[in-house]
Every structure is written in C-alpha cells, then in structure tokens.
Scaffold this active site. Sequence first.
Site, PDB file in Angstrom:
ATOM      1  N   ASP A   7       0.889  -1.165   0.000  1.00 38.50           N
ATOM      2  CA  ASP A   7       0.000   0.000   0.000  1.00 38.50           C
ATOM      3  C   ASP A   7       0.925   1.213   0.000  1.00 38.50           C
ATOM      4  OD1 ASP A   7      -2.111   1.765   0.300  1.00 38.50           O
ATOM      5  OD2 ASP A   7      -2.233   1.481   2.471  1.00 38.50           O
ATOM      6  N   GLU A  68      -1.154  -1.174  -4.846  1.00 37.35           N
ATOM      7  CA  GLU A  68      -2.362  -0.374  -5.094  1.00 37.35           C
ATOM      8  C   GLU A  68      -2.098   0.592  -6.239  1.00 37.35           C
ATOM      9  OE1 GLU A  68      -4.883   1.093  -1.783  1.00 37.35           O
ATOM     10  OE2 GLU A  68      -4.732   3.023  -2.807  1.00 37.35           O
ATOM     11  N   ASP A 141      -1.853   0.202   9.922  1.00 40.25           N
ATOM     12  CA  ASP A 141      -1.608   0.807   8.610  1.00 40.25           C
ATOM     13  C   ASP A 141      -1.445  -0.234   7.510  1.00 40.25           C
ATOM     14  OD1 ASP A 141      -1.482   3.205   9.888  1.00 40.25           O
ATOM     15  OD2 ASP A 141       0.709   3.306   9.956  1.00 40.25           O
TER      16      ASP A 141
END
Lengths: 176, 176
Positions: A7, A68, A141
């Site tokens: 991410d 992502e 996270d």
Amino acid sequence: MRVLGIDPGLTRCGVGIVEGEPGRPCRLVGVHVIRTDPDDPIDARLLRVDTQLAQYLRDYRPDAVAVERVFSQHNVASVIGTAQASAVAVLSGARAGVSVATYTPSEAKAAITGSGVADKKQMTTMVTKLLRLDAPPKPADAADALALAICHVWRGGTQARFAAARAALDRKGTRR
Amino acid sequence: MRVLGIDPGLTRCGVGIVEGEPGRPCRLVGVHVIRTDPDDPIDARLLRVDTQLAQYLRDYRPDAVAVERVFSQHNVASVIGTAQASAVAVLSGARAGVSVATYTPSEAKAAITGSGVADKKQMTTMVTKLLRLDAPPKPADAADALALAICHVWRGGTQARFAAARAALDRKGTRR
C-alpha cells in the site's frame, strides 16, 4: 502462492505478505510499515522505501507483488507522493524479477468485502477474519497491504481458472 | 562540475548532461531521450527508465543530478506518470550515491531565460545559445533536461558562494 502486497505511501508504506490458494483462507506471513520523515529530502525518502522493499523481497521471496494503483481521483496534493512511492514499489518488484500486479482500491475492497466502497474498519475486520487472526493485524496501517495481497491470491486464481478453461476449450476445439 | 539533468516522463524522459562553472558558459556533454511504450505494463516501463538512467549515470559519472520537481498544478491525469518517472529519476541518483537536486519548471526557466514563464521555443533558443551550439540540441525533447542541468551548475555555484561567505563569516566570528 506467496504474495507481497504494498500500500504505497511516502510517509507510511504498508507491506503485507500472505500465502494461500484461490478460494481458501490465506495465511499471514508478515506485516510491516516503512516510515519516512516528511522533513527528509525526497531522495533520502525514496531510497529508504526502495532499500526496505528490496530487503523484504529478499527475506520473503514472494511469487508476486500486488501494488495499489494510484488514481487520478485522489486528492491532487497527496497524489504526487503516493505516485512516487508506488513507482518505487512497482520498480522494486520488477528489479527483483517478480511479477507485479496493480489493483485499484475498489478492486481490493470488492475482493475482500464484496463492496467496492467498504470503509477502513470493514476492510480491517474482513482482513482479520480472512486471515483467521485473533486480533486485527498490527501495525493497523498495513491492513490495506494485506488486503491487496489476499486480493491477488484470489484474482490470480480466477485468472488461472480462466486460463485453464480456455485451454480446455482449445483442446475440445482441436478434438472436433 | 558535471550535471545530469532529467526531465521526467514515462513516455519520453529527457536526459541532458553538461559541464561548467557558475557564471560561465556550459559545455554540452550528452543528450538523450528514454522512450517507453504506453501500451507496455507499468513495471516494464519503469524498469526501462531505471535501467537506462543507471546506464547513463555509469557512463557519464556526473557530480550531481538535477530533476524537474513535479507540481500539483500539473494536469491531474498526466501528473501520475510524471510523478512516477520523477521518483525513478530521483531514486536513480540516490542509488548511485550522487547528490540530487530538484527544481520547479519556473526555477529552471528563470535561471535560463530570466523569466519564469518562458515558452518552449524561448527555452530551446536560450539552451542553444548558452551551450554555444550551431543548432538546437536533438532530440528536441531533451532541451528541458539540459536547462535543468545548466540551472543546477549556476544555482549550485550560488549555493557554493553562499556557503563560502557563511564560512568566512564564521571564521571572522571565531577570530573576534
């Protein structure tokens, strides 16, 4: 199949590694967050993300990397840092000779929760459930990075099944 | 001082190498454009830019790398590719252990033409003049990369003079 999900972010870059097969629960292998100081110069920050990712790729030897995809719908001010971190993420996989896939946030959300507009809490709940963990993964996270990795295990499976189906059809065609 | 300027882009990434000293005309050392196919997957494109830049850094051994800073004022649709290419550019310098500076387009324009809003033609004219070339540098795409490199030679000089002045003041302070 072992997948390392990323991410991307400059201040916080989530990294989640899972192992699994399509249609079956995945196993959590590792979870990390790479942090860089917003006050540091951009070359030092990108180098830190690059160095850490290269280390994780060596340590975990994944079969694929899932990153992502950055979206133009993002906030313009934050999109630059995200795009830069995503470039480092994609490049790290390419440099390591690992196949790289990118997924939009809604693709990952839909794969994990069935809804492309799931919120953060719902995503964390589902990731926790799908990995059969007793508590949400920490650091928090990294939940999105794990979601990307799970998404790729399952989507990779879909693609593999499509490929198998196509191959079967081709064989039938040949027999006719 | 030898500077390698990079005008980052995914489809076309300009690379210009100049040598010079502050306040004196620079010398053209090399000029290139790295191109990648928009139809290729993102990992292949970033890897190609990275591999080529690493090669130029080995070939030219610059003292510094100057990269155009990506701006949120850019068109949102194009900013993502530019930001990704700029990350690869900055990272390539950092990985090679070369100091990396970034300049906004208007800083480079102001350094070269005296105006932060100079157009493409004006920039090419001035780059041609400043490098004392008989014709505009080719490929034309690389004029901005050369401008960044010239900008850094001159600005680097300003910074070096400031540093020297500060050091002189410090020495005076010590002597008092």
